[in-house]
Design a protein around this motif. Structure first.
Motif, PDB file in Angstrom:
ATOM      1  N   TYR A 140     -44.690  19.112 -29.367  1.00  0.00           N
ATOM      2  CA  TYR A 140     -44.461  17.776 -28.819  1.00  0.00           C
ATOM      3  C   TYR A 140     -45.060  17.576 -27.433  1.00  0.00           C
ATOM      4  O   TYR A 140     -44.553  16.758 -26.668  1.00  0.00           O
ATOM      5  CB  TYR A 140     -42.954  17.448 -28.791  1.00  0.00           C
ATOM      6  N   ASP A 141     -46.075  18.316 -27.096  1.00  0.00           N
ATOM      7  CA  ASP A 141     -46.707  18.108 -25.788  1.00  0.00           C
ATOM      8  C   ASP A 141     -47.478  16.803 -25.753  1.00  0.00           C
ATOM      9  O   ASP A 141     -47.729  16.257 -24.685  1.00  0.00           O
ATOM     10  CB  ASP A 141     -47.644  19.273 -25.466  1.00  0.00           C
ATOM     11  N   THR A 142     -47.895  16.357 -26.887  1.00  0.00           N
ATOM     12  CA  THR A 142     -48.577  15.073 -26.965  1.00  0.00           C
ATOM     13  C   THR A 142     -47.905  14.230 -28.039  1.00  0.00           C
ATOM     14  O   THR A 142     -47.209  14.752 -28.916  1.00  0.00           O
ATOM     15  CB  THR A 142     -50.060  15.242 -27.324  1.00  0.00           C
ATOM     16  N   ALA A 143     -48.128  12.966 -27.941  1.00  0.00           N
ATOM     17  CA  ALA A 143     -47.598  12.045 -28.949  1.00  0.00           C
ATOM     18  C   ALA A 143     -48.687  11.016 -29.244  1.00  0.00           C
ATOM     19  O   ALA A 143     -49.570  10.783 -28.423  1.00  0.00           O
ATOM     20  CB  ALA A 143     -46.326  11.368 -28.446  1.00  0.00           C
ATOM     21  N   THR A 144     -48.621  10.468 -30.405  1.00  0.00           N
ATOM     22  CA  THR A 144     -49.593   9.457 -30.813  1.00  0.00           C
ATOM     23  C   THR A 144     -48.878   8.141 -31.055  1.00  0.00           C
ATOM     24  O   THR A 144     -47.844   8.103 -31.739  1.00  0.00           O
ATOM     25  CB  THR A 144     -50.318   9.905 -32.093  1.00  0.00           C
ATOM     26  N   GLN A 184     -45.006   5.699 -21.331  1.00  0.00           N
ATOM     27  CA  GLN A 184     -44.717   7.093 -20.994  1.00  0.00           C
ATOM     28  C   GLN A 184     -43.467   7.462 -21.790  1.00  0.00           C
ATOM     29  O   GLN A 184     -42.362   7.019 -21.476  1.00  0.00           O
ATOM     30  CB  GLN A 184     -44.458   7.249 -19.497  1.00  0.00           C
ATOM     31  N   VAL A 185     -43.660   8.276 -22.811  1.00  0.00           N
ATOM     32  CA  VAL A 185     -42.562   8.616 -23.719  1.00  0.00           C
ATOM     33  C   VAL A 185     -42.005   9.982 -23.337  1.00  0.00           C
ATOM     34  O   VAL A 185     -42.761  10.958 -23.265  1.00  0.00           O
ATOM     35  CB  VAL A 185     -43.050   8.636 -25.181  1.00  0.00           C
ATOM     36  N   PRO A 186     -40.720  10.094 -23.091  1.00  0.00           N
ATOM     37  CA  PRO A 186     -40.161  11.384 -22.667  1.00  0.00           C
ATOM     38  C   PRO A 186     -40.393  12.489 -23.694  1.00  0.00           C
ATOM     39  O   PRO A 186     -40.529  12.232 -24.890  1.00  0.00           O
ATOM     40  CB  PRO A 186     -38.659  11.075 -22.520  1.00  0.00           C
ATOM     41  N   HIS A 187     -40.425  13.689 -23.195  1.00  0.00           N
ATOM     42  CA  HIS A 187     -40.511  14.862 -24.069  1.00  0.00           C
ATOM     43  C   HIS A 187     -39.154  15.087 -24.725  1.00  0.00           C
ATOM     44  O   HIS A 187     -38.123  14.872 -24.102  1.00  0.00           O
ATOM     45  CB  HIS A 187     -40.910  16.083 -23.244  1.00  0.00           C
ATOM     46  N   PRO A 218     -43.125  13.359 -19.431  1.00  0.00           N
ATOM     47  CA  PRO A 218     -43.453  12.303 -20.394  1.00  0.00           C
ATOM     48  C   PRO A 218     -44.847  12.471 -20.963  1.00  0.00           C
ATOM     49  O   PRO A 218     -45.728  13.077 -20.347  1.00  0.00           O
ATOM     50  CB  PRO A 218     -43.347  11.037 -19.551  1.00  0.00           C
ATOM     51  N   ARG A 219     -45.031  11.937 -22.157  1.00  0.00           N
ATOM     52  CA  ARG A 219     -46.333  11.898 -22.807  1.00  0.00           C
ATOM     53  C   ARG A 219     -46.856  10.472 -22.760  1.00  0.00           C
ATOM     54  O   ARG A 219     -46.115   9.528 -23.040  1.00  0.00           O
ATOM     55  CB  ARG A 219     -46.240  12.335 -24.273  1.00  0.00           C
ATOM     56  N   VAL A 240     -40.965   4.584 -20.147  1.00  0.00           N
ATOM     57  CA  VAL A 240     -41.595   3.456 -19.461  1.00  0.00           C
ATOM     58  C   VAL A 240     -42.554   2.819 -20.460  1.00  0.00           C
ATOM     59  O   VAL A 240     -43.491   3.470 -20.929  1.00  0.00           O
ATOM     60  CB  VAL A 240     -42.371   3.906 -18.209  1.00  0.00           C
ATOM     61  N   VAL A 241     -42.278   1.587 -20.806  1.00  0.00           N
ATOM     62  CA  VAL A 241     -43.134   0.875 -21.762  1.00  0.00           C
ATOM     63  C   VAL A 241     -43.673  -0.366 -21.066  1.00  0.00           C
ATOM     64  O   VAL A 241     -42.917  -1.271 -20.716  1.00  0.00           O
ATOM     65  CB  VAL A 241     -42.365   0.494 -23.038  1.00  0.00           C
ATOM     66  N   ASN A 242     -44.950  -0.357 -20.856  1.00  0.00           N
ATOM     67  CA  ASN A 242     -45.616  -1.450 -20.150  1.00  0.00           C
ATOM     68  C   ASN A 242     -46.432  -2.235 -21.169  1.00  0.00           C
ATOM     69  O   ASN A 242     -47.394  -1.725 -21.734  1.00  0.00           O
ATOM     70  CB  ASN A 242     -46.528  -0.862 -19.064  1.00  0.00           C
ATOM     71  N   THR A 243     -46.028  -3.465 -21.401  1.00  0.00           N
ATOM     72  CA  THR A 243     -46.696  -4.273 -22.417  1.00  0.00           C
ATOM     73  C   THR A 243     -47.394  -5.454 -21.762  1.00  0.00           C
ATOM     74  O   THR A 243     -46.797  -6.160 -20.933  1.00  0.00           O
ATOM     75  CB  THR A 243     -45.689  -4.801 -23.444  1.00  0.00           C
TER      76      THR A 243
END
Lengths: 675, 244
Positions: free
Chosen positions: B174-178, B105-108, B115-116, B60-63
């Motif tokens: 990969y529990d978090t992403a930057t 929200q980037v999938p794991h 998602p992260r 989910v990418v909300n821009t």
């Protein structure tokens, strides 16, 4: 008409074209590994000279945290004020001077160090070379050794929209010299379907336009092989007669995988790696990211009808771990092909053995055990049962970690291997109620010399009770468990015992002692965790050993027809004898084997001396010494000359750690006549 | 200039035009040419939510695209066709990278449904080109001051960078992403709209002067199935005015 170029100008043009665009020169790399005093002295002088001339510059200097008084320095090599990529050395010193030095230095470089590109132009070139945007700090002017010589280059980073790239461009032309990802993986995620139709994420790598089951996203190399039913090749690989090839790695033309056997095996191996890391902070099987080869499709399902029983039992209806097998002899797991509906029973389908997460985790736990406690598999050893017990413990624990709790497929429960069959549970082993799968829930129900899988539930049931609590059905004792919400505590206790405390010839009693110690270590003495663990072992009848004991089983023992070695035929009795040391280690100084006739009269007494270790070698290496809390086992064939029934007993003489003489005996075993 | 002050300015010019219309002076020039700097003076936002497939699962990418006050240029011209009425055309170009605010929200990589959350900013190009066809009513107020009211249809073109995925940096487990940036694609669309505005010109020579105008134009352009944006808005323009 165009006029031809004057000859002189034409020559100049050709010279300009022929001139190399890049600043390229030769040099020579020299490897440095100085540990001997004379080498160290020579190199130390060289290093000091280079430091003074600024050819070596300190990058880092740290004090040794493991060996007080020592300092470790790292130096980067510079040429003409420009850092040489890969030119660096380490030096270890103490108060007396240099102890060692290692590294790579570059000599005899003939290269100009004045770039034609400005830093700004280099930054643009880095971005262009990577087809992305330059990122990070300004590019650094460096000397880059490559196979074709030394280049004056700019090193920078760029982001291509997907990953951060390290980029080297020529400092004269801006041409790309080398680039590589700063991300330490090159894997990608595909989707796949498991044996139960479930969607899974499969960590794979692209290879030659296809995708291979080689995990590029986890630190350990997790590779799943598809042996395509070629059993001969598989056994050659396991025996290290043949090496695996890239063609053996399971592959798929698209990123949507449909081979559920491969999907499940590969994904579950990754999940087990994740479980070890997340639960225990452990980096793979050996804590150093030992590679994890997973073999699938060892045989062809359609051949099961003609396969010999031992092949069916090993490569169809089985999964196994081998600690010394595989591509590099450091372990592999193999998952059987399963069986079609109706083969093992009416209406029963056996899934491929990779279909169950707890089974995959069970086998991989064997590989953890193989590099830690090394619980041996001697037939009469309790260590063999413990090996299986720990694999069940962490098999189910992995399932509880990743799957929702429940009784359906793909749900975590205490029924190890439940998902292997449809209907479920044909192959299961219950940790919560071992009697339901005809396994022992109490130490008194063990079969000495029996299948280690059978006896394993004594330990795994204790594990279950320590978590969930409850009443042991055999002893009637109640355990106050830590509760499912705190299952991590018991998992950590048992894992600590397995990986750091248990010796290879462990017993149930020693496992009790080490898990209690682990509970104290992790959660404090006298706490709820220690209480739960202690009560659990009490409930399953595993008590601490104080005094040495000896058992001889079965009792009564039924005769069979045959012979013992060269002794003529007649009724003979097969007996298993176990000597168990208590709190003190023992040195066996002698043992007497007494046999009695059917009236109870002593028929014969064999006094033996120092040959204990030659006979008692069935649950560990034979030795006259029995380590505290461990066992020594023997298998005997007994006959009574001229008598068809009687009894037998063995008495042992030993000295303990304090030098005291100790004598103890087996119960007298009744030898009943043949039926 | 704030949005409020822009509106006040535009209203003031309109009111001045209304007062003078009671005694209209004749406009005798053949036509006009104008050129100058243009500023889109109203900042506004539009949003988009997309679901690219990352790690075998829909992200989910909300821009939020934040259109800022942006500079541009405008040129125009027209010819008198009847009394004070002229028919003309003007073209405006406005270009400025917009700030994009991304929440995703980037999938794991390994498991579904974990998602992260990442967020960050992105620079997203936006270029507006508009051609306005205008009916212009020119109102000389004095010998030096002229007021003009204009309006008509517009043809508006937009080149907009649209986010189509987010990129992250991540390390095992990969529990978090930057947030690292975005993938974007440039979308070009055109639509018809309208424009209206007023212009005040001071002639320091008989046929040459300087002027300032306020104009409003609008066209709604669908950029994707999930995003559309209004193009145009309130612009303020100032520059050279030539009569011939």
């Amino acid at each position: 008409m165009r006029k031809p170029l004057p000859r002189a100008l034409l020559v100049c043009v050709l010279v300009a074209i022929a001139r190399p665009a890049m600043l390229l020169a030769q040099g020579k790399p020299v490897a440095l590994a100085a540990t001997r005093a004379d080498d160290v002295r020579v190199w130390d002088q060289q290093i000091d000279r280079m430091i003074r001339s600024r050819e070596l510059r300190v990058r880092e200097s740290v004090r040794d945290t493991m060996t007080p008084g020592r300092v470790h320095e790292r130096f980067d090599q510079y040429f003409g004020g420009v850092r040489i990529v890969g030119g660096d050395i380490t030096r270890q010193t103490d108060a007396t001077g240099t102890i060692s030095a290692f590294g790579m230095l570059h000599t005899d470089i003939d290269l100009g160090t004045t770039p034609r590109l400005s830093v700004g132009e280099a930054r643009e070139a880095v971005g262009a070379a990577a087809s992305g945007d330059p990122s990070g700090a300004d590019p650094e002017l460096v000397v880059l050794p490559l196979a074709d010589g030394y280049h004056l280059a700019y090193f920078g980073q760029a982001f291509d929209g997907v990953e951060i790239l390290n980029v080297f461009v020529d400092a004269s032309s801006g041409a790309l010299l080398r680039k590589y990802s700063d991300f330490l993986s090159d894997g990608l995620i595909a989707s796949g379907v498991g044996a139960y139709g479930d969607q899974k994420k499969v960590s794979v790598k692209p290879l030659g336009g296809a995708f291979v089951a080689d995990d590029g996203l986890r630190p350990a190399a997790i590779t799943t092989y598809d042996m395509k039913g070629n059993l001969a090749r598989l056994t050659s690989v396991l025996n290290r007669v043949t090496s695996v090839t890239p063609g053996d790695i399971a592959s798929n033309a698209s990123d949507t995988w449909t081979d559920s056997t491969v999907v499940d095996g590969h994904v579950y191996a990754g999940w087990y790696y994740d479980y070890l890391f997340r639960r225990f902070g452990r980096n793979g099987l050996d804590n150093s990211n030992l590679r994890m080869p997973v073999f699938t499709h060892p045989a062809r399902l359609e051949d099961i009808g003609t396969a010999p029983p031992n092949v069916v039992g090993t490569y169809y209806l089985n999964a196994f771990s081998c600690g010394t097998c595989g591509p590099d002899g450091r372990g592999a797991v193999v998952f059987g092909e399963g069986a079609p509906r109706g083969y093992v029973g009416a209406g029963i389908e056996v899934k491929p053995f990779s279909a169950a997460l707890d089974v995959v985790a069970h086998e991989l736990t064997h590989n953890v055990t193989a590099v830690t406690a090394r619980l041996n598999g001697f037939p009469y050893s309790e260590a063999g049962a413990l090996n299986e017990g720990f694999s069940d413990i962490f098999g189910t624990s992995t399932a509880f970690f990743h799957e929702p709790v429940g009784s359906g497929p793909l749900q975590a429960s205490y029924m190890q291997g439940r998902d292997l069959s449809v209907p479920a549970g044909v192959f299961g082993r219950s940790l919560s109620n071992p009697a339901s799968t005809r396994d022992p829930d109490h130490y008194s129900l063990r079969v000495i010399g029996g299948d280690p899988h059978y006896n394993s539930t004594i330990a795994s049931h204790a594990f279950y009770l320590a978590i969930e609590g409850g009443i042991n059905r055999t002893s009637g004792q109640t355990v106050q468990g830590v509760g499912a919400a705190n299952r991590e505590q018991i998992e950590r206790v048992f894992f600590r015992a397995l990986t750091t405390m248990l010796p290879s010839s462990s017993t149930f009693a020693l496992t009790r002692a080490t898990t209690i110690q682990a509970a104290r270590d992790l959660y404090g003495a006298g706490g709820a965790v220690e209480r739960a663990v202690t009560q659990a072992w009490d409930a399953v009848g595993v008590q601490p050993r104080e005094a040495p004991t000896a058992t001889m089983l079965p009792n009564p023992a039924k005769a069979r027809s045959g012979q013992c070695g060269a002794v003529p035929g007649g009724p003979v009795w097969d007996l298993s004898v176990t000597v168990s040391a208590g709190v003190s280690s023992l040195r066996i100084t002698g043992w007497d084997a007494d046999s009695f006739d059917h009236t109870g009269a002593l028929e014969r007494s064999v006094r033996t001396g120092i040959d204990f270790g030659q006979s008692f070698n069935q649950c560990g290496p034979g030795s006259d010494r029995v380590v505290a809390q461990t066992d020594a086992c023997a298998a005997f064939c007994v006959f009574l000359p001229g008598d068809r029934s009687g009894s037998a007993q063995i008495t042992f003489r030993a000295t303990d750690d304090a030098g005291r003489a100790v004598t103890f005996s087996t119960p007298r075993v009744t030898l009943v006549p043949p039926q | 200039m704030t949005r409020a002050s822009s509106l006040i300015f535009a209203i003031a010019l309109t009111a001045a035009a209304a007062r003078t219309s009671a005694q209209p002076a004749a406009w005798t020039d053949h036509g006009y040419v104008s050129a100058g700097a243009d500023v889109r003076v109203v900042a506004t936002n539009f949003g988009d939510v997309i679901h690219p497939i990352d790690f075998a699962e829909a992200a989910v990418v909300n821009t939020t695209y934040k259109m800022r006050i942006a500079p541009g240029i405008e040129i125009g011209g027209g010819a008198r066709v009847w009394r004070n009425l002229a028919i003309g055309a003007a073209a405006t170009w406005v270009s400025r990278p917009d700030a994009g605010s991304v929440d995703a929200q980037v999938p794991h990589p390994f498991v579904f449904g974990k998602p992260r959350a990442v967020s960050g900013d992105a620079s997203l190009g936006r270029h507006e080109t508009a051609v306005h066809v205008q009916a212009v009513w020119m109102m000389p107020l004095t010998a030096r001051w002229q007021l003009a009211v204009a309006g008509g249809p517009s043809w508006v073109s937009l080149r907009q960078d649209l986010v189509d995925d987010v990129t992250v940096t991540q390390t095992y487990p990969y529990d978090t992403a930057t947030y690292a940036g975005v993938h974007s694609q440039r979308v070009s669309k055109s639509r018809a709209g309208f424009n209206a505005g007023v212009d005040a010109t001071y002639l320091f020579r008989p046929r040459v002067g300087v002027g300032v105008s306020a104009a409003f134009s609008r066209a709604r352009i669908p950029l994707s199935p999930s995003a559309s944006t209004d193009v145009g808005g309130l612009h303020v323009n100032g520059g050279l005015r030539v009569r011939f």
